[in-house]
Each structure stands twice: as structure tokens, then as C-alpha cells.
Design a protein around this motif. Structure first.
Motif, mmCIF file in Angstrom:
data_model
loop_
_atom_site.group_PDB
_atom_site.id
_atom_site.type_symbol
_atom_site.label_atom_id
_atom_site.label_comp_id
_atom_site.label_asym_id
_atom_site.label_seq_id
_atom_site.Cartn_x
_atom_site.Cartn_y
_atom_site.Cartn_z
ATOM 1 N N ASN A 181 0.864 -1.173 0.000
ATOM 2 C CA ASN A 181 0.000 0.000 0.000
ATOM 3 C C ASN A 181 0.906 1.229 0.000
ATOM 4 N N TYR A 186 -0.374 -0.762 -4.698
ATOM 5 C CA TYR A 186 -1.677 -0.127 -4.862
ATOM 6 C C TYR A 186 -1.748 1.131 -4.013
ATOM 7 N N SER A 187 -2.750 1.935 -4.293
ATOM 8 C CA SER A 187 -3.010 3.153 -3.524
ATOM 9 C C SER A 187 -4.523 3.379 -3.570
ATOM 10 N N GLY A 236 -4.327 4.207 -7.798
ATOM 11 C CA GLY A 236 -3.183 3.639 -8.500
ATOM 12 C C GLY A 236 -2.072 4.621 -8.801
ATOM 13 N N ALA A 273 0.764 4.504 -6.210
ATOM 14 C CA ALA A 273 1.395 3.184 -6.305
ATOM 15 C C ALA A 273 2.511 3.157 -7.343
ATOM 16 N N TYR A 304 -1.637 -2.249 -9.204
ATOM 17 C CA TYR A 304 -3.049 -2.641 -9.231
ATOM 18 C C TYR A 304 -3.850 -1.464 -9.774
ATOM 19 N N SER A 343 -6.812 0.181 -7.959
ATOM 20 C CA SER A 343 -6.436 0.060 -6.548
ATOM 21 C C SER A 343 -7.635 -0.044 -5.604
#
Length: 112
Positions: A14, A69-70, A73, A76, A94, A97
Motif C-alpha cells: 500500500n 496499490y493506492s 493507483g 502506487a 493494481y 487500486s
């Protein structure tokens, strides 16, 4: 992503700040805030300046792929960029995300 979290077959990172990670995260994910990739002056930190953060998560070990991911995205990509600079060529972001994770099917979130 669901398979990776269910089986533990990937290191899931993350990229959001610590507070956001504490409030809601994909189960089993670890936190390396994208802001760790910036210096106080603004430019991107050198790989050796962030290596320890990724080593602590196991992201530099070649036995598992890495997924970042965030919220959507974007953040990330900072972690994915730094990991690539540190030699990881199999990092995936991802797309979507947390926005994707929490839409549609009810997928779990963890919190502290």
C-alpha cells in the motif's frame, strides 16, 4: 489481486500514507508510503535511500512478485518505480487500486 491476497502469493504494498493504511487496507498488505520516495527538497529519492523500507517488506526477495496499490493507483506508481530502480522487474501496479477493490463485490478491508 484477490487471489494474491487469498493465497499470499505476492507481496502487496500500500503506497498511501501511514494513517490511510491504518484506517483501511487490502488484507495482508504492507505499507511503504509513496512519500518515502521523495526527498524534503522534492526530487525522487535515490534507490539506496529507500532500499531498507522495501527490504523490511520482503519486496526485494525474488521468491514472490510484488503488487503496489493506492487509492486509484497513481501513488502506487512511485513504489513501483523505486522497486524497478532497485532491480525488481516484475512489479505490477493494481490499476484502480482501492477504488476497484471496494467497488462491486464486497471485498474485505483491514484496519488497525
Amino acid at each position: 489481486m484477490a487471489e494474491a491476497t487469498d493465497t499470499g502469493s505476492a507481496v502487496v504494498i500500500n503506497a498511501l500514507d501511514i494513517a490511510s493504511h491504518s484506517q483501511a487496507r487490502i488484507p495482508g498488505s504492507v505499507n511503504v508510503p509513496f512519500t518515502d520516495s521523495l526527498t524534503s527538497e522534492g526530487p525522487v529519492a535515490r534507490p539506496e535511500e529507500v532500499r531498507a523500507s522495501y527490504e523490511e517488506t520482503g519486496a526485494l526477495e525474488a521468491d514472490k512478485p510484488v503488487i503496489t496499490y493506492s487509492r486509484a493507483g497513481i501513488a502506487a506508481t512511485f513504489d513501483a518505480f523505486q522497486l524497478a530502480r532497485l532491480g525488481r522487474e516484475d512489479v505490477r501496479v493494481y490499476d484502480g487500486s482501492l477504488t476497484d477493490w471496494t467497488s462491486g463485490d464486497a471485498r474485505p478491508l483491514e484496519a488497525d
